[in-house]
Each structure stands twice: as C-alpha cells, then as structure tokens.
Motif scaffolding. Structure first.
Motif, PDB file in Angstrom:
ATOM      1  N   VAL A   1     -34.978  22.691  35.648  1.00 26.48           N
ATOM      2  CA  VAL A   1     -35.841  21.843  36.469  1.00 26.48           C
ATOM      3  C   VAL A   1     -37.074  21.523  35.654  1.00 26.48           C
ATOM      4  CG1 VAL A   1     -37.142  21.674  38.626  1.00 26.48           C
ATOM      5  CG2 VAL A   1     -35.021  23.008  38.563  1.00 26.48           C
TER       6      VAL A   1
ATOM      7  N   CYS B   1     -32.840  24.357  44.914  1.00 27.04           N
ATOM      8  CA  CYS B   1     -33.953  24.619  43.992  1.00 27.04           C
ATOM      9  C   CYS B   1     -35.257  24.696  44.779  1.00 27.04           C
ATOM     10  CB  CYS B   1     -34.062  23.513  42.949  1.00 27.04           C
ATOM     11  SG  CYS B   1     -32.586  23.284  41.971  1.00 27.04           S
TER      12      CYS B   1
ATOM     13  N   CYS C   1     -29.735  26.771  40.179  1.00 26.09           N
ATOM     14  CA  CYS C   1     -29.555  26.392  41.570  1.00 26.09           C
ATOM     15  C   CYS C   1     -28.405  25.389  41.649  1.00 26.09           C
ATOM     16  CB  CYS C   1     -30.826  25.814  42.170  1.00 26.09           C
ATOM     17  SG  CYS C   1     -31.533  24.425  41.267  1.00 26.09           S
TER      18      CYS C   1
ATOM     19  N   TYR D   1     -33.610  17.228  37.213  1.00 30.25           N
ATOM     20  CA  TYR D   1     -32.724  18.384  37.127  1.00 30.25           C
ATOM     21  C   TYR D   1     -31.758  18.193  35.972  1.00 30.25           C
ATOM     22  CZ  TYR D   1     -34.303  19.206  41.920  1.00 30.25           C
ATOM     23  OH  TYR D   1     -35.066  19.419  43.040  1.00 30.25           O
TER      24      TYR D   1
END
Length: 77
Positions: free
Chosen positions: A46, A76, A28, A55
């Motif tokens: 993540v 995300c 993401c 992250y």
C-alpha cells in the motif's frame, strides 16, 4: 557429450539463482470487478502517491500498482 555439459552448466547456473527473489506474503485482500465478475485479489503493498492510495495487486493485475478506486472493498487499513 557437448550437449550434456551445456545442460548441466545451465542447470547449475539456474539453481544458483533460486533464492534471490523473496516470496512475499499479501498484506490484505480486495474485491474488484474483473471482466464483469467480482474477483478476490491479494494486495502486496500500500502506498500514497499524490494524495492517492495505490495497492500493489497480484493476479489478475500482474503485481502492478493500481488505484484504490479499482476495488469495491478491501481489508487494508
């Protein structure tokens, strides 16, 4: 002649390691304030640690785990 053999040996050894590291694709993206400017940062992982979301951020965070609070927004889930 000795230098040529040394250079060839080094090149062969380095080329043998070319496929060892896998290229990761970002999962993401996020927006963070870096140096007073908004920057789009690619996120490669993540995780939740001690009830905090972190992250694994690429440049400019050098692929380290950073707190979710560092980002103003992310894609995300």
């Amino acid at each position: 002649m000795k230098n040529i053999i040394l250079c060839l040996t080094a090149a062969i050894l380095l080329s043998g390691c070319a496929g060892v590291l896998k290229e990761q694709q970002p999962v993401c993206t996020g927006t963070a304030m870096v140096g007073g400017q908004e920057s789009t940062v690619q996120i490669y992982g993540v995780r939740k640690q001690n009830n905090l979301t972190q992250y694994r951020a690429g440049y400019p965070f050098n692929w380290t785990w950073v707190s979710a609070g560092t980002f103003t927004s992310t894609t995300c889930q």
